[in-house]
Design a protein around this motif. Structure first.
Motif, PDB file in Angstrom:
ATOM      1  N   ASN A 108     -15.092 -22.388   5.010  1.00 45.67           N
ATOM      2  CA  ASN A 108     -14.401 -21.136   5.354  1.00 45.67           C
ATOM      3  C   ASN A 108     -13.574 -20.584   4.198  1.00 45.67           C
ATOM      4  N   LEU A 109     -14.068 -20.751   2.975  1.00 45.19           N
ATOM      5  CA  LEU A 109     -13.348 -20.271   1.800  1.00 45.19           C
ATOM      6  C   LEU A 109     -14.028 -19.072   1.141  1.00 45.19           C
ATOM      7  N   ASP A 110     -15.007 -18.485   1.835  1.00 43.07           N
ATOM      8  CA  ASP A 110     -15.781 -17.394   1.242  1.00 43.07           C
ATOM      9  C   ASP A 110     -14.930 -16.201   0.822  1.00 43.07           C
ATOM     10  N   GLU A 111     -13.841 -15.937   1.539  1.00 39.27           N
ATOM     11  CA  GLU A 111     -13.011 -14.780   1.190  1.00 39.27           C
ATOM     12  C   GLU A 111     -12.478 -14.887  -0.238  1.00 39.27           C
ATOM     13  N   PHE A 112     -12.249 -16.106  -0.711  1.00 35.40           N
ATOM     14  CA  PHE A 112     -11.734 -16.287  -2.058  1.00 35.40           C
ATOM     15  C   PHE A 112     -12.781 -15.906  -3.109  1.00 35.40           C
ATOM     16  N   TRP A 113     -14.039 -16.082  -2.750  1.00 31.19           N
ATOM     17  CA  TRP A 113     -15.123 -15.776  -3.687  1.00 31.19           C
ATOM     18  C   TRP A 113     -15.304 -14.279  -3.883  1.00 31.19           C
ATOM     19  N   GLY A 114     -14.626 -13.471  -3.099  1.00 32.33           N
ATOM     20  CA  GLY A 114     -14.639 -12.028  -3.320  1.00 32.33           C
ATOM     21  C   GLY A 114     -14.060 -11.657  -4.680  1.00 32.33           C
ATOM     22  N   ALA A 115     -13.274 -12.562  -5.255  1.00 35.85           N
ATOM     23  CA  ALA A 115     -12.690 -12.324  -6.576  1.00 35.85           C
ATOM     24  C   ALA A 115     -13.753 -12.260  -7.667  1.00 35.85           C
ATOM     25  N   VAL A 116     -14.941 -12.780  -7.397  1.00 38.02           N
ATOM     26  CA  VAL A 116     -16.017 -12.734  -8.400  1.00 38.02           C
ATOM     27  C   VAL A 116     -16.303 -11.283  -8.785  1.00 38.02           C
ATOM     28  N   GLU A 117     -16.336 -10.398  -7.803  1.00 39.27           N
ATOM     29  CA  GLU A 117     -16.617  -8.983  -8.102  1.00 39.27           C
ATOM     30  C   GLU A 117     -15.527  -8.380  -8.974  1.00 39.27           C
ATOM     31  N   LYS A 118     -14.273  -8.723  -8.699  1.00 44.48           N
ATOM     32  CA  LYS A 118     -13.170  -8.208  -9.537  1.00 44.48           C
ATOM     33  C   LYS A 118     -13.299  -8.729 -10.962  1.00 44.48           C
ATOM     34  N   LEU A 119     -13.723  -9.976 -11.111  1.00 45.26           N
ATOM     35  CA  LEU A 119     -13.920 -10.531 -12.444  1.00 45.26           C
ATOM     36  C   LEU A 119     -15.078  -9.839 -13.157  1.00 45.26           C
ATOM     37  N   ARG A 120     -16.121  -9.541 -12.420  1.00 46.53           N
ATOM     38  CA  ARG A 120     -17.271  -8.846 -13.024  1.00 46.53           C
ATOM     39  C   ARG A 120     -16.898  -7.442 -13.479  1.00 46.53           C
ATOM     40  N   GLU A 121     -15.904  -6.841 -12.837  1.00 45.15           N
ATOM     41  CA  GLU A 121     -15.456  -5.493 -13.205  1.00 45.15           C
ATOM     42  C   GLU A 121     -14.461  -5.514 -14.363  1.00 45.15           C
ATOM     43  N   ASN A 122     -13.865  -6.664 -14.646  1.00 49.82           N
ATOM     44  CA  ASN A 122     -12.878  -6.796 -15.713  1.00 49.82           C
ATOM     45  C   ASN A 122     -13.588  -6.687 -17.061  1.00 49.82           C
ATOM     46  N   GLU A 123     -12.992  -5.972 -17.989  1.00 48.39           N
ATOM     47  CA  GLU A 123     -13.626  -5.798 -19.308  1.00 48.39           C
ATOM     48  C   GLU A 123     -13.834  -7.112 -20.049  1.00 48.39           C
ATOM     49  N   LEU A 124     -13.116  -8.155 -19.678  1.00 49.65           N
ATOM     50  CA  LEU A 124     -13.284  -9.447 -20.338  1.00 49.65           C
ATOM     51  C   LEU A 124     -14.500 -10.214 -19.830  1.00 49.65           C
ATOM     52  N   TYR A 125     -15.106  -9.725 -18.766  1.00 53.63           N
ATOM     53  CA  TYR A 125     -16.331 -10.343 -18.256  1.00 53.63           C
ATOM     54  C   TYR A 125     -17.409 -10.361 -19.343  1.00 53.63           C
ATOM     55  N   GLU A 126     -17.384  -9.370 -20.180  1.00 49.39           N
ATOM     56  CA  GLU A 126     -18.336  -9.287 -21.296  1.00 49.39           C
ATOM     57  C   GLU A 126     -18.294 -10.550 -22.154  1.00 49.39           C
ATOM     58  N   TYR A 127     -17.106 -11.145 -22.264  1.00 51.77           N
ATOM     59  CA  TYR A 127     -16.928 -12.335 -23.102  1.00 51.77           C
ATOM     60  C   TYR A 127     -17.017 -13.640 -22.320  1.00 51.77           C
ATOM     61  N   PHE A 128     -16.649 -13.585 -21.043  1.00 47.25           N
ATOM     62  CA  PHE A 128     -16.548 -14.816 -20.259  1.00 47.25           C
ATOM     63  C   PHE A 128     -17.390 -14.805 -18.990  1.00 47.25           C
ATOM     64  N   GLY A 129     -18.294 -13.872 -18.896  1.00 44.53           N
ATOM     65  CA  GLY A 129     -19.151 -13.794 -17.718  1.00 44.53           C
ATOM     66  C   GLY A 129     -19.959 -15.053 -17.493  1.00 44.53           C
ATOM     67  N   ASP A 130     -20.350 -15.718 -18.572  1.00 48.32           N
ATOM     68  CA  ASP A 130     -21.129 -16.950 -18.424  1.00 48.32           C
ATOM     69  C   ASP A 130     -20.339 -18.023 -17.677  1.00 48.32           C
ATOM     70  N   LEU A 131     -19.032 -18.095 -17.917  1.00 46.25           N
ATOM     71  CA  LEU A 131     -18.199 -19.062 -17.199  1.00 46.25           C
ATOM     72  C   LEU A 131     -18.163 -18.750 -15.702  1.00 46.25           C
ATOM     73  N   ILE A 132     -18.033 -17.475 -15.389  1.00 46.54           N
ATOM     74  CA  ILE A 132     -17.960 -17.063 -13.987  1.00 46.54           C
ATOM     75  C   ILE A 132     -19.297 -17.316 -13.298  1.00 46.54           C
ATOM     76  N   GLU A 133     -20.375 -16.953 -13.946  1.00 44.14           N
ATOM     77  CA  GLU A 133     -21.698 -17.133 -13.340  1.00 44.14           C
ATOM     78  C   GLU A 133     -22.046 -18.623 -13.208  1.00 44.14           C
ATOM     79  N   ASP A 134     -21.597 -19.453 -14.156  1.00 44.97           N
ATOM     80  CA  ASP A 134     -21.790 -20.902 -14.026  1.00 44.97           C
ATOM     81  C   ASP A 134     -21.049 -21.421 -12.795  1.00 44.97           C
ATOM     82  N   LEU A 135     -19.860 -20.915 -12.582  1.00 52.99           N
ATOM     83  CA  LEU A 135     -19.075 -21.309 -11.410  1.00 52.99           C
ATOM     84  C   LEU A 135     -19.751 -20.868 -10.119  1.00 52.99           C
ATOM     85  N   VAL A 136     -20.302 -19.672 -10.106  1.00 48.52           N
ATOM     86  CA  VAL A 136     -21.046 -19.176  -8.925  1.00 48.52           C
ATOM     87  C   VAL A 136     -22.246 -20.072  -8.662  1.00 48.52           C
TER      88      VAL A 136
END
Length: 184
Positions: free
Chosen positions: A149-177
Motif C-alpha cells: 500500500n505504498l503506491d502513492e509514494f511512487w507518484g513522485a516518479v513523475e515529479k522527478l521525470r519533470e525536474n530538469e535534473l532528470y536529464e542527468y539522473f534519470g537512469d538512477l530513477i528508472e533503475d529504482l522503478v
C-alpha cells in the motif's frame, strides 16, 4: 534560544517518525532525521556528479539546504499529505524555521529553505530531487521488507521525470522503478 537549545530541539527529529509511512502500516518507520541524513548524502553525491559534468553548482550550499530542509519539523512534526489538504505545511514550516533561526541570529539561513521550497536555484532543485529520490528509495526498501500500500509514494516518479535534473539522473530513477517492479 541558544545554539545548545537549537541542537537539543533538533534532536527531536531523531525520535519523530515520518508519518506517511506510519499511516500506511509501516511498523517502526524511519525518523525525520534518518530521512534528512540520506537526503543530504544524496545531494552531496549528485552535486559532485553535476560539477564533474561541468554544471555550476555550490555543493556546500546544497548540503546546507538539505540539512535544514526538514529542521522546522522539530516543531510542527511531519505533516502527512492527508492533513496538508487542510493547512499550509510550507507556510507553517517557514514560520517555525524563521523563529528557530532568528532566535540564534541566523535568519539569513531562511533563504536556503525558500530556495529549496520554491526550487528557485540549481541547489534548490537538486535538494528537492534528492528529497524525492530518498523517499522512493525508502519506499522500495519498505516494499522489499514486505510492506504494501505504498503506491502513492511512487507518484513522485513523475515529479522527478519533470525536474530538469532528470536529464542527468534519470537512469538512477528508472533503475529504482525497475527494482520496484521486481518486488513481489
Amino acid at each position: 534560544m541558544s545554539l545548545l537549545e537549537l541542537f537539543l530541539e533538533a534532536g527531536s527529529l531523531k525520535k519523530l517518525p515520518r508519518t506517511g509511512w506510519l499511516l500506511r502500516g509501516v511498523i517502526n518507520p524511519e525518523s525525520i532525521a534518518d530521512h534528512s541524513f540520506r537526503t543530504a548524502l544524496i545531494a552531496l553525491f549528485l552535486a559532485d556528479e553535476l560539477r564533474a559534468k561541468g554544471i555550476e553548482i555550490d555543493t556546500e550550499k546544497a548540503i546546507r539546504m538539505a540539512i535544514l530542509h526538514d529542521l522546522a519539523e522539530a516543531r510542527i512534526t511531519d505533516v502527512p499529505l492527508t492533513a496538508q489538504k487542510y493547512l499550509d505545511k510550507g507556510k507553517g514550516e517557514r514560520e517555525a524555521l524563521m523563529e528557530m533561526l532568528s532566535s540564534i541570529g541566523r535568519g539569513d539561513l531562511l533563504s536556503l529553505f525558500d530556495e529549496y521550497e520554491n526550487e528557485t536555484s540549481i541547489e534548490g532543485k537538486l535538494v528537492k530531487f534528492a528529497d524525492r529520490m530518498e523517499m522512493l528509495i525508502q519506499a522500495y526498501e519498505y516494499e522489499k521488507a514486505g510492506f504494501r500500500n505504498l503506491d502513492e509514494f511512487w507518484g513522485a516518479v513523475e515529479k522527478l521525470r519533470e525536474n530538469e535534473l532528470y536529464e542527468y539522473f534519470g537512469d538512477l530513477i528508472e533503475d529504482l522503478v525497475r527494482l520496484k517492479r521486481k518486488v513481489k
